[in-house]
Design an enzyme around this catalytic site. Structure first.
Site, PDB file in Angstrom:
ATOM      1  CD  GLU A  85      -2.451   1.779   0.235  1.00 52.01           C
ATOM      2  OE1 GLU A  85      -3.339   1.133  -0.378  1.00 52.01           O
ATOM      3  OE2 GLU A  85      -2.307   3.012  -0.049  1.00 52.01           O
ATOM      4  CB  THR A  89     -11.108   5.475  -2.078  1.00 53.45           C
ATOM      5  OG1 THR A  89      -9.824   5.253  -2.884  1.00 53.45           O
ATOM      6  CG2 THR A  89     -12.062   6.461  -2.382  1.00 53.45           C
ATOM      7  CB  CYS A  90     -14.033   2.979   1.559  1.00 58.11           C
ATOM      8  SG  CYS A  90     -15.346   2.775   2.758  1.00 58.11           S
ATOM      9  CB  CYS A 112     -17.738   5.266   2.263  1.00 58.71           C
ATOM     10  SG  CYS A 112     -17.163   4.400   1.024  1.00 58.71           S
ATOM     11  CE  LYS A 120     -20.830   9.640   1.458  1.00 57.50           C
ATOM     12  NZ  LYS A 120     -21.009   8.775   0.323  1.00 57.50           N
ATOM     13  CB  ALA A 145       3.698  -2.716  -5.868  1.00 59.86           C
ATOM     14  CE1 TYR A 157     -21.023   8.367  -3.893  1.00 59.77           C
ATOM     15  CE2 TYR A 157     -20.676   7.840  -6.202  1.00 59.77           C
ATOM     16  CZ  TYR A 157     -20.216   7.679  -4.846  1.00 59.77           C
ATOM     17  OH  TYR A 157     -19.036   6.957  -4.729  1.00 59.77           O
ATOM     18  CB  ALA A 190     -20.975  16.920  -7.715  1.00 61.29           C
ATOM     19  CD  GLU A 203     -22.738  10.941  -1.448  1.00 58.27           C
ATOM     20  OE1 GLU A 203     -23.580  10.060  -1.404  1.00 58.27           O
ATOM     21  OE2 GLU A 203     -21.593  10.935  -1.346  1.00 58.27           O
ATOM     22  CG  ASP A 256     -13.734   2.066  -7.212  1.00 57.72           C
ATOM     23  OD1 ASP A 256     -14.599   1.278  -6.863  1.00 57.72           O
ATOM     24  OD2 ASP A 256     -13.642   3.294  -6.568  1.00 57.72           O
ATOM     25  CG  HIS A 284     -49.443   3.455  11.727  1.00 60.34           C
ATOM     26  ND1 HIS A 284     -49.640   4.249  10.455  1.00 60.34           N
ATOM     27  CD2 HIS A 284     -50.176   4.062  12.746  1.00 60.34           C
ATOM     28  CE1 HIS A 284     -50.170   5.252  10.791  1.00 60.34           C
ATOM     29  NE2 HIS A 284     -50.609   5.003  11.986  1.00 60.34           N
ATOM     30  CD  GLU A 288     -47.732   3.578   7.640  1.00 59.80           C
ATOM     31  OE1 GLU A 288     -48.545   2.966   7.848  1.00 59.80           O
ATOM     32  OE2 GLU A 288     -47.459   4.469   8.688  1.00 59.80           O
TER      33      GLU A 288
END
Ligand SMILES: Cc1cc2nc3c(=O)[nH]c(=O)nc-3n(C[C@H](O)[C@H](O)[C@H](O)COP(=O)(O)OP(=O)(O)OC[C@H]3O[C@@H](n4cnc5c(N)ncnc54)[C@H](O)[C@@H]3O)c2cc1C
Length: 452
Positions: free
Chosen positions: A35, A42-43, A48, A51, A115, A178, A180, A182, A303, A435, A440
């Site tokens: 890594e 990213t997440c 995610c 965000k 790598a 999405y 933009a 969000e 991705d 309810h 519902e």
């Protein structure tokens, strides 16, 4: 032939970490992972998770107003970005530690380095060392790109938004996807004056027209200045601010401009040229149903393959790869009927076909209702929500469900099970309502509003 490892994974994001830890921890394979940046990818680091925490932070302003309407004697205060950002960084550090530990505890050897591939079985690390592996898994994700316009380097992307020194007073967000939308909601909720440009006729292209129309309306109601059919022509620095010339003739000054105009797969500079790995039109790695590339020992997930770019999908692809390669159970990845949420304000949750897609495929009935939910209506906020089902006329199956409402992400996860099981409209009807909740309505939609 002997190798240093059974598996070498490039990329420690959602897909790579899952594949590495399951292969090592559950099948006993000898696994290494490289890594180049931060574990979690990213997440966890710039997608995610941060965000969603920003979404939560941004929603409190509205909640305070609602609370007053419910009789609470509290006053809205100012949002302190420094306090939030400090806590956010601490949380991301904690999560990165969790990811590192997961790998360590499962016996995955890690290299904090970039790598690239040298041949079908060899990886070269940025310190020049080479490692051989029976299988190589590319899980390098994607990155945001800025458009090629004059002054674009003055703008930021979603990578930088989490690191702002201070919140801007006026911000331009460019894009209609999405990410933009969000961030337009997040920044608006945090008290920033937000303008959004999107070159298309409506935001959230590809989603159900009625649903995206309502999200767009509500975003405008919330105070976001949304300009459709508009793009940035050029930008230049003017003191501390950025002067933006738009295609609609507008010229305005902003403190920050964020481009959410597209992402590209991290497949360049991996040494793939000449290896026989095929790249697609967007530069993505082309794989078969088992995530195998044209070179048998090289696989790719997430991705970087640009199939469905979502965290749970990258994780699924990683698990299926392990089943296929290390458990002798060839497992194709099922990309059909993936439920998903967009964390705009209000949220949108969706699974299956949009009305437009379904109608192009077969005759359908549309069941839908739009109303003001109890909680915010009581507080005097005129917010509307939408519950919508697309039903096949031929076999009565629910082909799509679209929800625009607070909590839609939570709701669609559960509706997704029914739709994935092939539930019919009559199955929904047989289900007794809970309810009083917004959802519902999904089991009490009696008459179609139209056929299509
Ligand atoms: C702002 C934003 C919000 C998002 N929100 C959501 C959401 O709400 N829900 C959802 O499901 N998805 C969301 N996503 C998408 C989600 O983050 C991705 O689909 C997911 O992270 C993909 O996982 P991955 O394993 O393919 O790649 P990544 O998570 O991107 O991981 C790839 C890793 O590989 C590393 N790497 C790259 N090249 C090399 C190299 N040569 N050597 C070593 N390491 C390398 C990178 O540093 C990175 O850590 C969002 C994305 C963004 C940008």
């Amino acid at each position: 032939m002997s190798f240093d490892y059974d598996l070498f994974v490039i990329g420690g994001g959602s897909g790579g970490v899952r594949a590495a830890r399951v292969a090592a921890g559950e099948t006993g394979a000898k696994v290494a992972l490289a890594e180049e940046d931060r574990y979690g990818g990213t997440c966890v680091i710039r997608g995610c998770v941060p965000k969603k925490l920003m979404v939560f932070a941004s929603e409190y302003a509205g909640m305070v107003e609602d609370a007053q309407a419910y009789g609470w004697d509290i006053q809205p205060g100012a949002f302190d970005w420094d306090v939030f950002r400090g806590k956010l960084y601490t949380e991301l550090d904690r999560l990165e530690g969790v990811y590192r530990n997961i790998l360590k505890n499962n016996g995955v050897e890690t290299f904090d380095m970039r790598a690239r591939l040298v041949d079908a079985h060899t990886v070269e690390l940025s310190d020049g060392t080479r490692k051989s592996a029976k299988h190589i898994l590319i899980a390098t994700g994607g990155r945001p790109v800025k458009p090629e316009i004059k002054g674009a380097d003055l703008g930021i992307t979603s990578n930088e938004i989490f690191h702002l020194e201070k919140l801007p007073e006026r911000m331009l967000i460019v894009g209609g996807g999405y990410i933009a939308c969000e961030f337009a909601g997040i920044m608006n909720g945090m008290g920033v004056e937000v303008t959004q440009y999107y070159r298309g006729a409506q935001i959230l292209r590809g989603f159900d027209d009625e649903a995206r129309g309502l999200v767009s309306e509500e975003m405008c109601q919330n105070g976001i200045k949304l300009h459709l059919g508009t793009n940035v022509l050029e930008m230049e620095r003017e003191g501390d601010r950025i002067r933006v010339k738009a295609t609609n003739g507008d010229e305005e000054l902003f403190d920050q401009v964020m481009f959410a105009t597209g992402r590209v797969p991290n497949a360049d500079d991996l040494g793939l040229e000449g290896l026989g790995v095929e790249l697609g039109r967007k530069g993505q790695i082309v794989v078969d149903d088992y995530s195998q590339t044209a070179v048998p020992s090289i696989y790719a997930i997430g991705d970087v393959t640009d199939r469905v770019n979502l965290t749970p999908v990258a994780i699924r692809e990683g698990m299926a790869f392990v089943d296929t390669v290390f458990r002798g159970k060839p497992t194709p990845v099922d990309h059909a009927l993936i439920p998903t949420a967009i964390f705009t304000q209000p949220e949108m949750g969706t699974v299956g076909l949009s009305e437009e897609e379904a109608a192009a495929q077969e005759p359908v009935e549309i069941y839908a209702t739009s109303f003001k939910p109890m909680q915010t209506a009581f507080a005097g906020r005129g917010r509307r929500v939408l519950m919508k089902l697309i039903v096949s006329k031929a076999n009565r199956r629910v082909l799509g469900c679209h929800i625009v409402a607070p909590g839609a992400g939570e709701m669609i996860q559960l509706v997704g099970i029914a739709v994935k099981m092939g539930a019919t409209k009559e199955d929904f009807d047989r289900t007794v309502a809970v309810h009083p909740v917004m959802a519902e309505e999904l089991v009490t939609l009696r008459q179609p509003v139209r056929s299509a």
